[in-house]
Design a protein around this motif. Structure first.
Motif, mmCIF file in Angstrom:
data_model
loop_
_atom_site.group_PDB
_atom_site.id
_atom_site.type_symbol
_atom_site.label_atom_id
_atom_site.label_comp_id
_atom_site.label_asym_id
_atom_site.label_seq_id
_atom_site.Cartn_x
_atom_site.Cartn_y
_atom_site.Cartn_z
ATOM 1 N N LEU A 4 0.863 -1.162 0.000
ATOM 2 C CA LEU A 4 0.000 0.000 0.000
ATOM 3 C C LEU A 4 0.907 1.221 0.000
ATOM 4 O O LEU A 4 1.750 1.370 0.893
ATOM 5 C CB LEU A 4 -0.903 0.004 1.238
ATOM 6 C CG LEU A 4 -1.807 1.211 1.403
ATOM 7 C CD1 LEU A 4 -2.810 1.287 0.258
ATOM 8 C CD2 LEU A 4 -2.532 1.141 2.739
ATOM 9 N N ARG A 5 0.774 2.048 -1.011
ATOM 10 C CA ARG A 5 1.558 3.275 -1.093
ATOM 11 C C ARG A 5 0.629 4.447 -0.847
ATOM 12 O O ARG A 5 -0.429 4.547 -1.458
ATOM 13 C CB ARG A 5 2.183 3.441 -2.470
ATOM 14 C CG ARG A 5 3.192 2.397 -2.796
ATOM 15 C CD ARG A 5 3.756 2.640 -4.169
ATOM 16 N NE ARG A 5 4.616 1.549 -4.532
ATOM 17 C CZ ARG A 5 5.014 1.301 -5.750
ATOM 18 N NH1 ARG A 5 4.618 2.076 -6.734
ATOM 19 N NH2 ARG A 5 5.804 0.284 -6.003
ATOM 20 N N ILE A 6 1.031 5.314 0.026
ATOM 21 C CA ILE A 6 0.252 6.517 0.289
ATOM 22 C C ILE A 6 0.979 7.670 -0.377
ATOM 23 O O ILE A 6 2.143 7.934 -0.089
ATOM 24 C CB ILE A 6 0.098 6.757 1.799
ATOM 25 C CG1 ILE A 6 -0.642 5.587 2.426
ATOM 26 C CG2 ILE A 6 -0.615 8.080 2.049
ATOM 27 C CD1 ILE A 6 -0.698 5.619 3.923
ATOM 28 N N ARG A 50 1.022 -0.390 -13.284
ATOM 29 C CA ARG A 50 -0.402 -0.698 -13.082
ATOM 30 C C ARG A 50 -0.679 -0.590 -11.598
ATOM 31 O O ARG A 50 0.101 -1.060 -10.770
ATOM 32 C CB ARG A 50 -0.689 -2.117 -13.574
ATOM 33 C CG ARG A 50 -2.080 -2.601 -13.335
ATOM 34 C CD ARG A 50 -2.997 -2.216 -14.498
ATOM 35 N NE ARG A 50 -4.275 -2.897 -14.332
ATOM 36 C CZ ARG A 50 -5.404 -2.249 -14.102
ATOM 37 N NH1 ARG A 50 -5.413 -0.954 -14.033
ATOM 38 N NH2 ARG A 50 -6.525 -2.909 -13.962
ATOM 39 N N PHE A 51 -1.770 0.039 -11.234
ATOM 40 C CA PHE A 51 -2.063 0.239 -9.824
ATOM 41 C C PHE A 51 -3.564 0.277 -9.597
ATOM 42 O O PHE A 51 -4.346 0.471 -10.521
ATOM 43 C CB PHE A 51 -1.425 1.535 -9.300
ATOM 44 C CG PHE A 51 -1.816 2.766 -10.080
ATOM 45 C CD1 PHE A 51 -2.914 3.531 -9.703
ATOM 46 C CD2 PHE A 51 -1.097 3.159 -11.199
ATOM 47 C CE1 PHE A 51 -3.279 4.656 -10.428
ATOM 48 C CE2 PHE A 51 -1.452 4.286 -11.921
ATOM 49 C CZ PHE A 51 -2.550 5.036 -11.534
#
Length: 95
Positions: A4-6, A50-51
């Motif tokens: 999980l990237r914030i 892709r995200f």
């Protein structure tokens, strides 16, 4: 397990808010003249190829009115192709 990237877009003076829905925020889009291709490329690299997106309901409502109509670009194409997960208590009204 997935990462999980914030990502938070913030100006040097600490502004992270932008109102695209007719709100009263007085500094809407004030950072636009200072954006550079290098800055865009850094954001795209941080997101990866892709995200998926985890959005709050208000952000989703704002984005769903903007991004599908945005001209083709790496940013618009990536956001439009992403699977969106929306945190909301009104799921029946998602378009």
């Amino acid at each position: 397990m997935r990462q999980l990237r914030i990502m938070e877009h913030i100006s040097l003076d600490g502004v992270i808010q932008q109102t695209a829905d007719g709100g009263e925020f007085p500094y809407i889009d004030w950072t636009t003249p200072y954006r550079s291709p290098e800055g865009r490329d850094a954001v795209m690299a941080a997101q990866g190829g892709r995200f998926d997106l985890l959005l709050g309901r208000r952000t989703y409502d704002i984005w769903s009115g903007h991004w599908p109509k945005a001209p083709a670009s790496p940013m618009a194409d990536g956001i439009n192709a992403a699977t969106k997960y929306v945190a909301t208590h009104r799921p029946e009204s998602l378009e």
